[in-house]
Scaffold this motif. Structure first.
Motif, PDB file in Angstrom:
ATOM      1  N   THR A   1     -12.829   1.931   5.499  1.00 23.76           N
ATOM      2  CA  THR A   1     -12.486   3.400   5.110  1.00 23.76           C
ATOM      3  C   THR A   1     -11.001   2.940   5.635  1.00 23.76           C
ATOM      4  OG1 THR A   1     -14.765   4.664   5.288  1.00 23.76           O
ATOM      5  CG2 THR A   1     -12.753   5.629   5.396  1.00 23.76           C
ATOM      6  N   PRO A   2     -11.085   2.420   6.513  1.00 20.78           N
ATOM      7  CA  PRO A   2      -9.718   2.407   7.028  1.00 20.78           C
ATOM      8  C   PRO A   2      -8.740   1.345   6.557  1.00 20.78           C
ATOM      9  CG  PRO A   2     -11.073   1.920   8.755  1.00 20.78           C
ATOM     10  CD  PRO A   2     -11.799   2.044   7.612  1.00 20.78           C
ATOM     11  N   LEU A   3      -9.432   0.298   5.408  1.00 17.86           N
ATOM     12  CA  LEU A   3      -9.068  -0.356   4.391  1.00 17.86           C
ATOM     13  C   LEU A   3      -7.836   0.567   3.955  1.00 17.86           C
ATOM     14  CD1 LEU A   3     -11.238  -3.730   4.677  1.00 17.86           C
ATOM     15  CD2 LEU A   3      -8.711  -3.719   5.817  1.00 17.86           C
ATOM     16  N   LEU A   4      -9.171   1.243   2.721  1.00 16.39           N
ATOM     17  CA  LEU A   4      -8.733   1.836   2.293  1.00 16.39           C
ATOM     18  C   LEU A   4      -7.286   3.010   2.096  1.00 16.39           C
ATOM     19  CD1 LEU A   4      -8.806   3.347  -0.677  1.00 16.39           C
ATOM     20  CD2 LEU A   4     -10.821   5.240   0.068  1.00 16.39           C
ATOM     21  N   GLY A   5      -7.640   2.989   3.551  1.00 18.79           N
ATOM     22  CA  GLY A   5      -6.195   3.820   4.704  1.00 18.79           C
ATOM     23  C   GLY A   5      -5.092   3.107   3.672  1.00 18.79           C
ATOM     24  N   LEU A   6      -4.993   2.078   4.763  1.00 14.67           N
ATOM     25  CA  LEU A   6      -4.233   1.038   5.041  1.00 14.67           C
ATOM     26  C   LEU A   6      -3.207   1.307   3.204  1.00 14.67           C
ATOM     27  CD1 LEU A   6      -2.126  -1.387   5.444  1.00 14.67           C
ATOM     28  CD2 LEU A   6      -3.879  -2.694   5.018  1.00 14.67           C
ATOM     29  N   LEU A   7      -4.574   0.904   2.198  1.00 14.75           N
ATOM     30  CA  LEU A   7      -3.878   0.813   0.295  1.00 14.75           C
ATOM     31  C   LEU A   7      -3.356   1.646   0.241  1.00 14.75           C
ATOM     32  CD1 LEU A   7      -4.758  -0.598  -1.318  1.00 14.75           C
ATOM     33  CD2 LEU A   7      -6.354   0.476  -2.224  1.00 14.75           C
ATOM     34  N   ILE A   8      -3.375   3.373   1.012  1.00 19.26           N
ATOM     35  CA  ILE A   8      -3.687   4.284   0.504  1.00 19.26           C
ATOM     36  C   ILE A   8      -1.616   4.477   0.948  1.00 19.26           C
ATOM     37  CG2 ILE A   8      -2.863   7.060   0.723  1.00 19.26           C
ATOM     38  CD1 ILE A   8      -6.049   6.652  -0.351  1.00 19.26           C
ATOM     39  N   ALA A   9      -1.928   3.786   2.466  1.00 19.91           N
ATOM     40  CA  ALA A   9      -0.532   3.955   2.933  1.00 19.91           C
ATOM     41  C   ALA A   9       0.489   3.161   2.194  1.00 19.91           C
ATOM     42  CB  ALA A   9      -0.201   3.690   4.223  1.00 19.91           C
ATOM     43  N   TYR A  10      -0.004   1.684   1.856  1.00 21.91           N
ATOM     44  CA  TYR A  10       1.181   0.837   1.172  1.00 21.91           C
ATOM     45  C   TYR A  10       1.161   1.621  -0.095  1.00 21.91           C
ATOM     46  CZ  TYR A  10       2.484  -3.476  -1.387  1.00 21.91           C
ATOM     47  OH  TYR A  10       2.992  -4.276  -2.420  1.00 21.91           O
ATOM     48  N   LEU A  11       0.543   2.623  -0.644  1.00 15.20           N
ATOM     49  CA  LEU A  11       0.844   2.697  -2.049  1.00 15.20           C
ATOM     50  C   LEU A  11       1.878   3.663  -2.277  1.00 15.20           C
ATOM     51  CD1 LEU A  11      -2.590   2.653  -4.190  1.00 15.20           C
ATOM     52  CD2 LEU A  11      -0.423   1.231  -4.152  1.00 15.20           C
ATOM     53  N   LEU A  12       1.761   4.027  -0.384  1.00 18.56           N
ATOM     54  CA  LEU A  12       2.220   6.086  -1.288  1.00 18.56           C
ATOM     55  C   LEU A  12       3.624   5.349  -0.298  1.00 18.56           C
ATOM     56  CD1 LEU A  12       0.374   8.758   0.560  1.00 18.56           C
ATOM     57  CD2 LEU A  12       1.015   8.313  -1.815  1.00 18.56           C
ATOM     58  N   PHE A  13       3.648   4.781   0.563  1.00 22.94           N
ATOM     59  CA  PHE A  13       5.046   4.543   1.032  1.00 22.94           C
ATOM     60  C   PHE A  13       6.140   2.993   1.338  1.00 22.94           C
ATOM     61  CE2 PHE A  13       2.646   7.429   3.331  1.00 22.94           C
ATOM     62  CZ  PHE A  13       3.352   8.800   3.575  1.00 22.94           C
ATOM     63  N   LEU A  14       5.516   1.839   0.582  1.00 26.74           N
ATOM     64  CA  LEU A  14       5.811   0.673   0.836  1.00 26.74           C
ATOM     65  C   LEU A  14       5.854   0.489  -0.476  1.00 26.74           C
ATOM     66  CD1 LEU A  14       6.997  -1.322   2.588  1.00 26.74           C
ATOM     67  CD2 LEU A  14       4.998  -2.594   2.366  1.00 26.74           C
ATOM     68  N   GLY A  15       4.555   0.185  -1.064  1.00 24.62           N
ATOM     69  CA  GLY A  15       4.906   0.263  -2.557  1.00 24.62           C
ATOM     70  C   GLY A  15       5.701   0.677  -3.883  1.00 24.62           C
ATOM     71  N   ARG A  16       5.537   2.228  -3.596  1.00 22.10           N
ATOM     72  CA  ARG A  16       6.054   2.482  -4.398  1.00 22.10           C
ATOM     73  C   ARG A  16       5.547   3.013  -5.376  1.00 22.10           C
ATOM     74  NH1 ARG A  16       8.987   7.013  -1.263  1.00 22.10           N
ATOM     75  NH2 ARG A  16      10.143   5.786   0.999  1.00 22.10           N
ATOM     76  N   GLN A  17       3.957   3.137  -5.238  1.00 20.29           N
ATOM     77  CA  GLN A  17       3.490   2.816  -7.174  1.00 20.29           C
ATOM     78  C   GLN A  17       3.180   4.571  -7.124  1.00 20.29           C
ATOM     79  OE1 GLN A  17       3.003   0.281  -8.488  1.00 20.29           O
ATOM     80  NE2 GLN A  17       3.800  -0.663  -6.381  1.00 20.29           N
ATOM     81  N   VAL A  18       3.101   4.824  -6.561  1.00 26.07           N
ATOM     82  CA  VAL A  18       2.217   6.896  -6.335  1.00 26.07           C
ATOM     83  C   VAL A  18       3.875   7.175  -5.628  1.00 26.07           C
ATOM     84  CG1 VAL A  18       1.289   8.433  -6.363  1.00 26.07           C
ATOM     85  CG2 VAL A  18       0.451   6.111  -6.205  1.00 26.07           C
TER      86      VAL A  18
END
Lengths: 611, 104, 173
Positions: free
Chosen positions: A497-514
């Protein structure tokens, strides 16, 4: 070991000296005294802990009898068992690091003397709280830390907003404290003692599980714990309490004081075991608080408020643990949380310090290369906060979630809620990291942290990483809760779960995928963001429900409506005076005539009575 | 010469009549001197009642109270006439309707 | 026969009092008042109180009234004062005082309806009065003496200032 009393004595004596100097002490000396006294206390605690680990022997030290009122004889006495040793180690250990850090952080502040005086007083009071062998002495420490919290939140008192935040912290916690005081009175009248161990024994022999009295008493104690530990519904003071200096937030509002409620429940767990409804309430309060605070943390943009909401959320986990009888796990999480949250606060303080009091995360950015020590500290702290595998937070949170899962009936619900909280924790903690330390820079740091700041950060990094390997000496304190059934699926989900959270944060705030912006700018999204930014609008709700009616009532009473009665009498008398003055004509014949009139009347009455 | 056996009713009625006359004068007259005279009449009426009461029992007490009333009247007249002189000096009149400085 | 004398004295006393209180000239009023006092002294004598009768004449009619005479002469009201008095005595001024006095009199008469007894018809001699006065009533004597002393001091104080001022004013002019 007879010198246990020295442990709270050092910071207390230092606080008294610093206060008596009225700020005229040279700052080098003040810093040496302030940090040194806590350091000495930490050394004493280390010696005590080594001795305790060697013989596992509970130590009781009686200094003197506080007072004698009838059969009520509270003593100034300390009770040192595993739980106390753990708490003392956290307070003095983390406390010393934060004091060391404070020297550099507060060096340019003109009232550094006052700062260290309050901080030392706080450490002394907190030590008293955890060492007390009776609930009255505990309550003394409890109020002492509340006082210091008030003083330190309002430390920069020239800004009225800070004073307001301090008052709010004081008043809101006071509501809980009142409940707690009532609980103490109830316990004393029912059980005849406030000494904790005899009290628990008496409760066990006098009360049955599920009786009304233990439920009432524990509910009142829970009220105190909820106020001090910033849980629903009394959590509103903690985000505002960030008005104080950042080391204060680290020490008081993250590592030690706010966990006093957890300590109280753990210390009196025997009572709570007698009151299953209260204990279930503890679990639900913890769960609701952790979710609510986690959602609120997602939307904040003040770096300290994010950490404040995450603190509320993490203490929610501890309450959840206490609610499901996983006392040792709760205390374990308390310890690891003290490490990583102190680390996070100190790192955030360094960022604020180096960026000239900048609090808004959106005006930071790109600090990864410019403040490397802080970046690594923050990264490690966030990892522990999000409970990424093999950090300290992982071990403690995992234990809590497993204990929650195993509770019959409501367990899976609690577990699922905790898991959702863990996911959110991952998202908001790495949102913070990505926004502050990655991306493009908005500000150049004005300075680099010196060794007094860096050393505590490094040491706390080590503790936050390796703290999970500690084995706390709590076996003799709490009942053994039985084996965890190895359930691999549950564990894998907990890890993932925390890893999923990390991934979501990455996608939203760093990778700007979403694109987060499209989410936020949609009507529903912006409304939700504002709702969470305002902390679920609980402050305006309380304002409308309690504060404004109360102030309206106070304003009404200020006009003293009861005085209206007396003023009315005065008005009537004055009115009558002005009317009757007309009879005072100064004419002698008028007086004579009225006298004769009265005489005629009197004689007539006498005649009538004689007849 | 022995005293007479006069009905008490008549003596006391006489006293009442004299008293009422004095009262009437007090309320009627505006001149302070006449007011003082009316007071004398009233005191005298009261004295008459006392003497009559003493005579009814054949005891001296009534006459002794008469003596007291006499001294009260003497003192009152002495002070009262002194005040009359002052009033005349200050207000240039004896009309008590003019001297009303005590009006509230 | 002697009873008739009592009623005659009573009528004289009432008539003299009524006249005294309705005169416009203060000196005339005073003479009528003295007559009234003398008539009351006669009733005292007839009721068997000769000592009181003597005192009524000597002190009341003698000393006190003489004081009035002195003051009236000092004030020297004059002719226009007498006409003014006459104006004040006329008309509606009588209504309320007359009504109240009549009411009180009525009440007194009603109160006296049932007093069937008469006076004892014995003399109470000055000797008996003196023995009682300096026996049980000696405290009253003291009180009366204090009262007279204070009256003396008060009258002296009030009158002296009046006299001194007048002398000074006269000297200045």
């Amino acid at each position: 070991m007879a010198s246990i009393w020295l442990i709270p004595f050092f910071p207390l004596a230092s606080a008294v000296l610093l206060l008596l100097s009225t700020g005229r002490m040279p700052r080098q000396f003040a810093a040496l005294l302030g940090a040194g006294s806590v350091g000495l206390a930490a050394v004493c605690v280390a010696l005590l802990a080594r001795a305790f680990l060697a013989d596992q022997e509970v130590r009781e030290v009686t200094l003197w009898t506080w007072m004698t009122v009838g059969n009520f004889t509270p003593r100034i006495a300390f009770y040192i068992d595993g739980l106390t040793v753990v708490m003392m180690s956290v307070i003095t250990g983390v406390g010393f690091l934060i004091h060391l850090y404070s020297i550099e952080f507060m060096w340019e502040d003109e009232s550094i003397c006052r700062y260290f005086a309050y901080m030392n007083l706080f450490v002394a009071a907190m030590l008293l709280l955890v060492m007390a062998d009776n609930l009255l002495l505990l309550y003394l420490g409890w109020e002492g830390v509340g006082l210091c919290s008030y003083l330190l939140v309002g430390f920069w008192y020239r800004d009225p907003n800070n004073g307001k935040a301090a008052r709010k912290a004081f008043v809101v916690t006071r509501i809980g404290d009142t409940a707690m005081a009532l609980g103490l009175m109830l316990l004393f009248t029912e059980l005849g003692t406030l000494d904790i161990q005899p009290l628990l024994a008496a409760a066990n022999s006098q009360w049955q599980t599920g009786d009304t009295l233990p439920i009432l008493a524990t509910a009142l104690l829970l009220g105190g714990a909820v106020g001090k530990s910033a849980q629903l519904p009394l959590h509103t003071w903690l985000p505002d309490a960030m008005a104080g200096p950042t080391p204060v937030s680290a020490l008081i509002h993250a590592a030690t004081m706010v966990t006093a409620g957890v300590y109280l429940i753990a210390r009196t767990f025997g009572l709570f075991l007698l009151a299953p409804p209260t204990q279930e309430a503890v679990a639900w309060i913890g769960l609701l608080t952790l979710l609510l605070a986690a959602f609120a943390a997602l939307a904040q943009h003040d770096i300290k408020r994010i950490l404040a909401y995450s603190t509320i959320s993490q203490i929610g986990y501890m309450f959840l643990a206490l609610g499901v009888s996983a006392f040792a796990s709760g205390i374990f999480h308390l310890v690891t949380h003290a490490f990583f949250k102190a680390l996070l606060f100190l790192a955030a303080g360094t960022v604020i310090h180096c960026l000239h009091h900048e609090h808004n995360i959106f005006r930071m950015g790109g600090l990864r290369t410019r403040l490397p020590v802080v970046f690594w500290s923050f990264l490690i702290g966030s990892a522990a906060l999000a409970a990424l595998p093999f950090t300290s937070g992982f071990y403690s949170k995992d234990a809590i979630l497993l204990s929650a899962w195993e509770v019959p009936g409501i367990g899976p619900w609690l577990w699922a809620g905790g898991l959702l909280g863990a996911l959110l924790t991952g998202i908001y903690s790495f949102r913070l990291v990505f926004i502050v330390f990655f991306g493009e820079a908005h500000h150049e740091p004005e300075r680099q942290p010196g060794w007094k700041m860096a050393l505590p950060l490094v040491l706390l990094c080590a503790l936050a990483l390796a703290g999970g390997l500690l084995v706390l000496p709590l076996a003799g304190v709490f009942p053994h809760t039985g084996h965890h059934q190895p359930n691999h699926l549950v564990e894998y989900i907990s890890i993932g779960t925390p890893l999923l959270g990390l991934l979501i944060a990455y996608l939203l705030f760093l990778g700007r995928q979403v694109s987060i912006d499209t989410l936020v700018e949609s009507p529903g999204g912006s409304a939700l963001r504002d709702f969470w930014l305002g902390g679920w609008r609980i402050d305006p709700l309380y304002d409308a429900l309690w504060v404004r009616p109360y102030t309206a009532l106070a304003h009404w009473w200020r006009k003293e409506p009861l005085d209206g009665v007396y003023n009315g009498v005065v008005t009537v008398v004055q009115w009558a005076h002005h009317k009757l003055i007309a009879t005072q004509t100064g004419e002698l014949r008028w007086y004579a005539t009225t006298m004769v009139f009265g005489l005629v009347l009197l004689v007539a009455i006498m005649l009538r009575n004689a007849a | 010469m022995g005293g007479l056996q006069i009905p008490m009713e008549h003596v006391l009625t006489l006293a009442g009549l004299l008293f009422s006359c004095g009262l009437l004068g007090l309320m009627l007259r505006r001149n302070i001197i006449f007011m003082l005279m009316s007071l004398e009449v009233m005191l005298n009426a009261a004295a008459l009642a006392f003497v009559a009461a003493g005579a009814k029992w054949g005891q001296a007490d009534g006459q002794i109270i008469f003596l007291l009333i006499l001294s009260v009247a003497a003192a009152e007249v002495a002070v009262g006439l002194g005040l009359v002189l002052q009033i005349q000096r200050r207000f240039k009149t004896l009309d008590m309707d003019q001297a009303r400085r005590l009006r509230g | 026969m002697m009873e008739t004398l009592f009623y005659l004295a009573a009528v004289v006393a009432l008539a003299a009092t009524g006249l005294a209180l309705t005169r416009a000239n203060a000196a005339h009023a005073l003479i009528y008042l003295i007559v009234s006092l003398l008539a009351v002294a006669v009733t005292f004598f007839l009721m068997g109180a000769p000592f009181a009768a003597a005192l009524e004449i000597v002190i009341y009619a003698g000393a006190i009234m003489v004081l009035f005479v002195f003051v009236i002469m000092m004030l020297n009201v004059g002719e226009e004062g007498i006409t003014r008095e006459r104006e004040w005595l006329s008309g509606r001024n009588w209504i309320v005082p007359g009504l109240l006095a009549a009411l009180l009199l009525l009440e007194l008469v009603i109160a006296l309806r049932h007093a069937p007894t008469t006076t004892a018809g014995v003399d109470v001699t000055p000797k008996a009065v003196g023995l009682t006065l300096f026996g049980p009533y000696v405290l009253a004597v003291e009180i009366a003496s204090m009262l007279l002393l204070s009256g003396l001091v008060g009258a002296y104080h009030l009158g002296r200032r009046f006299i001194v001022r007048r002398e000074r004013r006269g000297g200045a002019s």
